[in-house]
Structures are given as C-alpha cells and as structure tokens.
Design an enzyme around this catalytic site. Structure first.
Site, PDB file in Angstrom:
ATOM      1  N   LYS A  35      -3.919   2.581   6.351  1.00 32.86           N
ATOM      2  CA  LYS A  35      -4.506   1.259   6.136  1.00 32.86           C
ATOM      3  C   LYS A  35      -5.283   1.236   4.816  1.00 32.86           C
ATOM      4  CE  LYS A  35      -3.382  -0.894  10.024  1.00 32.86           C
ATOM      5  NZ  LYS A  35      -2.386   0.102  10.440  1.00 32.86           N
ATOM      6  N   SER A  79       2.804  -2.800   9.302  1.00 26.18           N
ATOM      7  CA  SER A  79       1.513  -3.422   8.994  1.00 26.18           C
ATOM      8  C   SER A  79       1.174  -3.383   7.510  1.00 26.18           C
ATOM      9  CB  SER A  79       0.387  -2.744   9.786  1.00 26.18           C
ATOM     10  OG  SER A  79       0.100  -1.469   9.270  1.00 26.18           O
TER      11      SER A  79
END
Length: 236
Positions: free
Chosen positions: A195, A157
C-alpha cells in the site's frame, strides 16, 4: 515541439519511472502540474502519445511507457534524434529484452539474483511474508544500493499506481519510509500488504490506489515497514 505543460508532464512521468519503476497516477500527475481536473491530464497524455513521446500499454489502466525524451535533453547528440530505452521488462520473468549494441563485453552489467519471498496482497491483507521459494534475475539498474527481495502481487488495490494482479514487485529491504511511498507493510505482526504510506498525526494510513478499497488507519505501533517498492516485472 512540446508545450511547457506537455514537457513538464513528460519529465514528471520519466522521473517517477526512474525512481519507482511505475508510472504516476492521474491524480498525482494532476497535482504535480497544478491542474484543476484530470481531463487536462488526459489531453496532455493524448498529445504526448500522438507526438511519439509516450505509449499507453493496451488493456492496462493508466499504464504508460516513456518512449523518448526531447532532443534538448541530449545535447551531446549534436541535433540527432535521441533514442530513449524504456526500463520495461517483457516476456517471461527474469528474461530481459535485448540491450543496445555495446562496444565490449565488459560494458554489460550482469543480472542480479534476488529471492522471491512468496506473495503480497494488493487487496485484502494476507499472512506475513514467507521464506523465499526461488530466485529471479534482475538487471542491476533496476535495484540500486541495498538488499532487495521480490514478491508476487495478488489483488487489484494498486491498479491506479500501475501495479496489477500477477506482477512481481521488487522491494528494497528497509524499516522506514516517507509518506507517499509504496511499501510492504506488516500489520499486527501477522498480515502483509502492499500500500501507499500516509502519515496523519500520530496515526499511519495504508492507502490503496483503487477507489473500490478504503484507506485503513492504524496506530503507529501496529504497522511495521518491511520494504519500499523500487520496480516491478510483468509477464505479457
């Protein structure tokens, strides 16, 4: 001789690598140079690569190395070509590429051992960070002040931020971070993920660097910052 935009992009990439150990995404480069599209960034990167200032890592999406800086950044060299040593660790984790020749033994900085605290998800969140399994040796210039730990990355990701499945990320332990920084986030005290942090009003967004993943939005009481990314190690 570099154009103004080429010089601006080179220095932006260089400063980001010094701060976080990873290159900026194309979107970040576009915004930093105030360009209308990413095609302009592609042209600038190609020009810098042709002139020998940067190198694209093969088979790595948007992964770059700064090979050298303009001579004007090193005035003390008296016009001689500057040599820039990229801060990239190659080979097995914990084994550092041979340093340049130094004048004495005291000039060498000893590697620092930091704990590896299991795995972190760069994809679907996984269970919270575990107790440490082993330690790795890291050059001190990659860490700076504070307490640090390492995590093994699983998932894709964050590939557009230069973080790939199998990398080991170096994390500075802290419980707060600024918007735009890449963090270790603990969600609902049970799942951990790597993230980019965004703040939107009273909410917290955990943003991936891969268009295949959606940004997740949480209330402020559901997310705890457990550290900030400061560098990474990669096997080749």
């Amino acid at each position: 001789m570099l154009t103004r935009k080429q010089h601006e992009l080179l220095m932006f990439i260089h400063e980001r690598m010094k701060e976080s150990g990873i290159p900026p995404s194309f979107d970040e480069m576009k915004d930093a140079l105030d360009l209308a599209s990413k095609s302009g960034i592609h042209r600038l990167i190609t020009a810098l690569e042709e002139r020998g200032f940067i190198r694209r890592l093969p088979n790595r999406a948007r992964a770059l190395e700064v090979v050298k800086l303009p001579d004007s950044m090193n005035p003390s060299l008296g016009g001689r070509k500057a040599r820039f040593e990229p801060s990239v660790i190659e080979g097995n984790l914990g084994k550092v590429a041979a340093p340049p020749v130094r004048s004495s033994v005291e000039d060498y900085a000893r590697p620092i051992s930091i704990p590896v605290m299991g795995r972190i998800a760069a994809g679907t969140p996984i269970e919270a960070i575990q107790t440490h399994s082993h330690t790795i040796a890291v050059p001190p210039e990659m860490l700076g002040a504070g307490e640090h730990y390492a995590l093994e990355v699983r998932g894709d990701s964050m590939i557009e931020a230069g973080i790939f499945d199998g990398d080991t990320v170096l994390i500075r332990k802290q419980d707060s971070a600024g918007t735009g920084e890449i963090i270790v986030a603990l969600v609902d005290d049970e799942e951990a993920t790597l993230k980019r942090l965004r703040r939107k009003g009273n909410t917290i967004a955990l943003e991936a660097a891969n268009p295949a993943y959606e940004t997740r939005i949480f209330g402020p009481d559901r997310v705890k910052v457990q550290g900030r990314l400061v560098g990474l190690l990669r096997k080749y």
